[in-house]
Motif scaffolding. Structure first.
Motif, short mmCIF file in Angstrom:
data_model
loop_
_atom_site.label_atom_id
_atom_site.label_comp_id
_atom_site.label_asym_id
_atom_site.label_seq_id
_atom_site.Cartn_x
_atom_site.Cartn_y
_atom_site.Cartn_z
N ILE A 1 -13.37 76.53 45.38
CA ILE A 1 -14.27 77.63 45.69
C ILE A 1 -13.51 78.93 45.90
CG2 ILE A 1 -15.73 78.54 47.55
CD1 ILE A 1 -17.17 75.91 47.63
N ARG A 2 -12.40 78.88 46.61
CA ARG A 2 -11.65 80.11 46.85
C ARG A 2 -11.17 80.72 45.54
NH1 ARG A 2 -7.73 80.92 51.84
NH2 ARG A 2 -9.78 81.42 52.67
N THR A 3 -10.85 79.88 44.58
CA THR A 3 -10.44 80.40 43.27
C THR A 3 -11.59 81.13 42.59
OG1 THR A 3 -8.83 78.62 42.97
CG2 THR A 3 -9.60 79.76 40.99
N TYR A 4 -12.79 80.52 42.61
CA TYR A 4 -13.94 81.18 41.98
C TYR A 4 -14.30 82.48 42.71
CZ TYR A 4 -14.50 76.68 39.66
OH TYR A 4 -14.28 75.54 38.93
N GLU A 5 -14.12 82.48 44.02
CA GLU A 5 -14.36 83.72 44.77
C GLU A 5 -13.40 84.81 44.33
OE1 GLU A 5 -16.64 84.50 47.61
OE2 GLU A 5 -17.65 82.98 46.40
N ALA A 6 -12.15 84.43 44.07
CA ALA A 6 -11.16 85.42 43.62
C ALA A 6 -11.48 85.93 42.22
CB ALA A 6 -9.76 84.80 43.66
N LEU A 7 -11.98 85.05 41.36
CA LEU A 7 -12.25 85.44 39.97
C LEU A 7 -13.53 86.24 39.83
CD1 LEU A 7 -11.31 82.15 38.06
CD2 LEU A 7 -9.85 84.10 38.58
N TYR A 8 -14.56 85.88 40.60
CA TYR A 8 -15.89 86.46 40.38
C TYR A 8 -16.45 87.24 41.57
CZ TYR A 8 -15.75 82.79 36.77
OH TYR A 8 -15.39 81.98 35.73
N GLY A 9 -15.85 87.05 42.75
CA GLY A 9 -16.45 87.59 43.97
C GLY A 9 -16.50 89.10 44.05
N TYR A 10 -15.62 89.79 43.31
CA TYR A 10 -15.62 91.25 43.35
C TYR A 10 -16.81 91.81 42.58
CZ TYR A 10 -13.97 96.06 42.84
OH TYR A 10 -13.87 97.43 42.86
N GLN A 11 -17.22 91.14 41.52
CA GLN A 11 -18.32 91.61 40.70
C GLN A 11 -19.68 91.10 41.19
OE1 GLN A 11 -18.21 93.72 38.22
NE2 GLN A 11 -16.08 93.82 37.60
N PHE A 12 -19.71 89.88 41.68
CA PHE A 12 -20.98 89.27 42.10
C PHE A 12 -21.02 89.16 43.62
CE2 PHE A 12 -20.74 87.91 37.72
CZ PHE A 12 -22.06 87.98 37.30
N THR A 13 -22.04 89.78 44.22
CA THR A 13 -22.18 89.73 45.68
C THR A 13 -22.99 88.53 46.13
OG1 THR A 13 -24.11 91.20 45.50
CG2 THR A 13 -21.98 92.23 45.93
N HIS A 14 -23.65 87.83 45.20
CA HIS A 14 -24.42 86.63 45.54
C HIS A 14 -24.00 85.50 44.60
CE1 HIS A 14 -26.92 89.90 47.16
NE2 HIS A 14 -27.25 89.03 48.08
N ILE A 15 -23.22 84.57 45.14
CA ILE A 15 -22.78 83.41 44.38
C ILE A 15 -23.27 82.16 45.10
CG2 ILE A 15 -20.81 82.14 43.43
CD1 ILE A 15 -19.21 84.70 43.44
N ALA A 16 -23.90 81.26 44.35
CA ALA A 16 -24.35 79.98 44.89
C ALA A 16 -23.57 78.87 44.19
CB ALA A 16 -25.85 79.79 44.68
#
Length: 730
Positions: free
Chosen positions: A481-496
């Motif tokens: 999960i932390r990896t996906y947050e690093a890859l996508y978290g800056y662009q997407f504010t809502h990730i499920a």
């Protein structure tokens, strides 16, 4: 007797019959007392338009822009309750105005017991709306303005959604991204509690009382205003407008005020505002009183994203805080009393209403006069033909409050860990919004500890209104999960994140993220992640589903049309593994069974779906479906209800993701209107050479085992020097 007298008498009887037919017992009061001098005035008021949806508000000045806005909302009628400060000739098109004299002419039993010019005069407006056909009532005042046409509230009997699974108290401001702020009337002893993130997603009976949050200057107490906002400046408190609604289960309390609240028919008894306590406490006490009684009738409360706005300067001072002193500390005693209160199992629901009201008077939470007014209030409701709710005795062991509806679905309740987009706290300089970026960069530095990654310059493209859904196939992949947050978290504010057994695994991650617990059977039924996330009812513009082994090139998505479906192009064999061959007799039978159900449920939808599906495949066979690689798909909000209904139907009949998603897409939209993503499909051996397969203009690469790639030096170099800088726009 003269003919004129007989004619007048016939007119009276005709009006009486008309009034009785519509439940107008107040007319009965006038004719019985013989107060004929008031009859003409009463007729003028009685002759209002009937509607099943009413807005009740107060005004002590000429119609302002907020009231004018209310008057133009389609499908709603407005009743405005004035006082002696109001202009005597108050009038506005689309509004019924009840001045002080009008309020007494209506003849309601409750009216004589209301103090003059009290905020509780709204009670007459509620009764007027009920007398004129209301099935739903929205209450507000002339300082608030809805940001839309009240369509965010739920009016159908049943709905899917999140039920809060915590205990004791629910802070709606925390659910919508302001964990350090609390509503007026919230017990101070609960402010610092570590709120639960756990919810249950299921089909529920629609909440009987629904409250939308207010942007700008929401309902907070003087402590918040004194310590968190600047004096003489209008606070600008923001909330997560995309977060899904939250329903509050029996046994849990929250605050309810009277400024942006909707009542369904079965909760009309709860509209009464008490008169013997200050107005800034009265609606809060009413809300707590009503919630305890809702437990006795199978009702619930719901909280919705901000759909109203209020702006005023912060003039709160210590005098205001002193006036609220009793509310700060007495609320805890009231909630303790209500939590321990029980109603005689043999009592009817209205008997419980009276019993609790009397007990609150004895405990001095309000005075005896309020307990007496409630009797008159119930009398008025009965006279107008209001149907008393059926009693469902409350038990702490059986939560009858949220009746599940299983006619359509066979699935079990879904556990959800929900985390909103955290907002900038009030009183903090706006530059603090960069904290979100720094938090994201901390995740990046976990992958790239030796690289000096600095915040990008200028603005960046974020998808704040799109929910990104990442399908985690094996349960162990929660560790990524932390990896996906690093890859996508800056662009997407809502990730499920969606996967199985999160309550056993998610505790190992340091990230507080939204997780939907769904067994996707190693990805075969990944569409369930999209279905369940849609059922949460985010206020999103769209939903983007991506499998964990699909590397999403987020920097390419900003130019894509967000009002169109995105889907993978038909994959040719020279760039991909062969298409899945799900065309089988079993799937054909399952598809035909689903179509039979669709035809029985909605003949029009069935006909349209089959015709469009046939047109997109250049044939019209009713036993034909489409199979296609489906590791990424975007569904805009405008398709949500149709897509959700059809995807759920096919899934319940056992059809996998590679059939469900492409078949539904081809059945609801012309293929020429679908935006086909540009991506690369590689073999397993090719996936190990990610750098060679990568092209920055692609929308995605599939499949990519991201966790495995990051275990290699080449993989870390690729992500840190190529992918992440592109994702950050730096």
């Amino acid at each position: 007797m003269s003919p004129l007298v007989r004619l007048f008498g016939s007119l009276i009887l005709s009006l009486y019959d008309f009034a009785s037919h519509y439940g107008q017992g107040n007319f009965h009061t006038l004719t019985r007392t013989g107060d004929m001098s008031r009859l003409s005035d009463f007729g003028r008021i009685l002759n209002g338009e009937y509607s099943d949806k009413w807005i009740v508000t107060t005004a002590n000045a000429a119609p302002n822009d907020n009231v004018k806005f209310l008057a133009q909302i389609p499908g709603w009628k407005v009743v405005v309750v004035g006082d002696r400060k109001s202009p005597s000739q108050w009038s506005h098109k689309g509004c019924v105005y009840l001045g002080p004299k009008d309020q007494t002419l209506l003849g309601f039993s409750t009216a004589p017991h209301l103090p003059r010019d009290s905020y509780a005069r709204k009670n007459i407006g509620y009764l007027y709306a009920i007398a004129h056909g209301a099935k739903v009532i929205y209450e507000t005042d002339d300082n608030h303005r809805p940001t839309g046409n009240l369509t965010e509230f739920i009016l159908q009997p049943n709905t899917t959604g999140l039920r809060y699974a915590g205990i004791n108290m629910f802070n709606p401001y925390n659910h919508f991204g302001q964990p350090t702020v609390w509503p007026r009337g919230y017990p101070l002893s609960s402010v610092g509690d570590n709120a639960s993130l756990n919810y249950v997603l299921d089909d529920w009976k629609t909440p009987s009382i629904q409250q939308g949050l207010v942007k700008g200057s929401p309902e907070v107490d003087a402590i918040v205003q004194l310590t968190r906002t600047r004096k003489h400046l209008a606070p600008n408190i923001t909330f997560d407008a995309v977060a899904p609604p939250a329903f509050v289960q029996s046994g849990v309390f929250s605050t309810l005020n009277s400024y942006n609240t909707l009542f369904t028919y079965d909760a009309f008894w709860a509209l009464l505002i008490p008169t013997t306590i200050p107005s800034f406490v009265g609606d809060i006490w009413r809300g707590y009183w009503a919630q305890r009684l809702l437990w006795e009738m199978g009702g619930s409360t719901g909280f919705f994203p901000p759909n109203s706005f209020q702006k005023h300067n912060n003039e709160t001072n210590f005098a205001d805080a002193n006036l609220e002193h009793g509310m700060y500390f007495k609320s805890e005693k009231l909630l303790e009393f209500l939590g321990n209160w029980n109603c005689n199992p043999r009592n009817s629901f209205f008997d419980c209403v009276i019993a609790l009201s009397d007990d609150m008077a004895r405990q001095k939470f309000w005075r005896k006069a309020d307990a007496e007014i409630i009797r008159h209030w119930l009398q008025d409701l009965r006279t107008m033909g209001y149907e008393e709710p059926k009693r469902v005795p409350y038990s702490r062991r059986k939560h009858h409050t949220h009746t599940r509806h299983r006619k359509r679905r066979k699935s079990s309740p879904t556990n959800v860990q929900f985390v909103p987009e955290v907002q900038v706290p009030p009183g903090v300089d706006v530059t603090a919004s960069s904290e979100l970026l720094h938090h994201h960069l901390a995740n990046v530095n976990q992958i790239c500890p030796r690289l000096d990654i600095r915040p990008p310059r200028g603005t960046h493209k974020t998808f704040s209104s799109i929910v990104l859904i990442i399908v985690l196939k094996p349960p162990g992949h929660y560790s990524n999960i932390r990896t996906y947050e690093a890859l996508y978290g800056y662009q997407f504010t809502h990730i499920a994140y969606c996967g199985a057994q999160f309550n056993k695994i998610s505790q190992t991650t340091m990230e507080k993220v939204t997780i939907v617990e769904v067994d996707v059977h190693k990805g075969t039924f990944a569409q369930n992640c999209l279905i369940k996330t849609m059922e949460m009812n985010y206020g999103a513009d769209g939903y983007l589903l991506v499998s964990e082994d699909t590397l999403l090139h987020v920097w390419t998505l900003g130019v894509l049309p967000q009002d169109r479906i995105w889907f993978i192009q038909t994959v040719s064999q020279n760039t991909s593994r062969p298409r899945y061959k799900y065309q089988s007799r079993i799937n054909a039978r399952s598809f035909m069974k689903a179509m039979i159900e669709l035809e029985q449920a909605n003949k029009t939808m069935y006909t349209t779906f089959n015709r469009r599906l046939g047109d997109n495949r250049n044939h019209a066979r009713e036993d034909s479906y489409i199979s296609q690689v489906s590791d990424i798909v975007y569904v805009p909000q405008k398709y949500k209800h149709e897509f959700l209904f059809l995807a759920d139907l096919l899934t319940r009949n056992g059809l996998p993701v590679e059939i469900t998603i492409p078949t539904v897409i081809n059945g609801i939209e012309d293929q020429r209107n679908v935006y086909h993503l540009d991506g690369r499909h590689v073999t397993r051996s090719e996936g190990s050479a990610l750098q060679q397969q990568f092209h920055k203009n692609f929308n995605y690469i599939h499949p990519v085992q991201i966790g495995q790639v990051l275990k290699t030096a080449q993989g870390v170099e690729f992500f840190c020097k190529t992918f992440i800088p592109l994702a950050l726009g730096s």
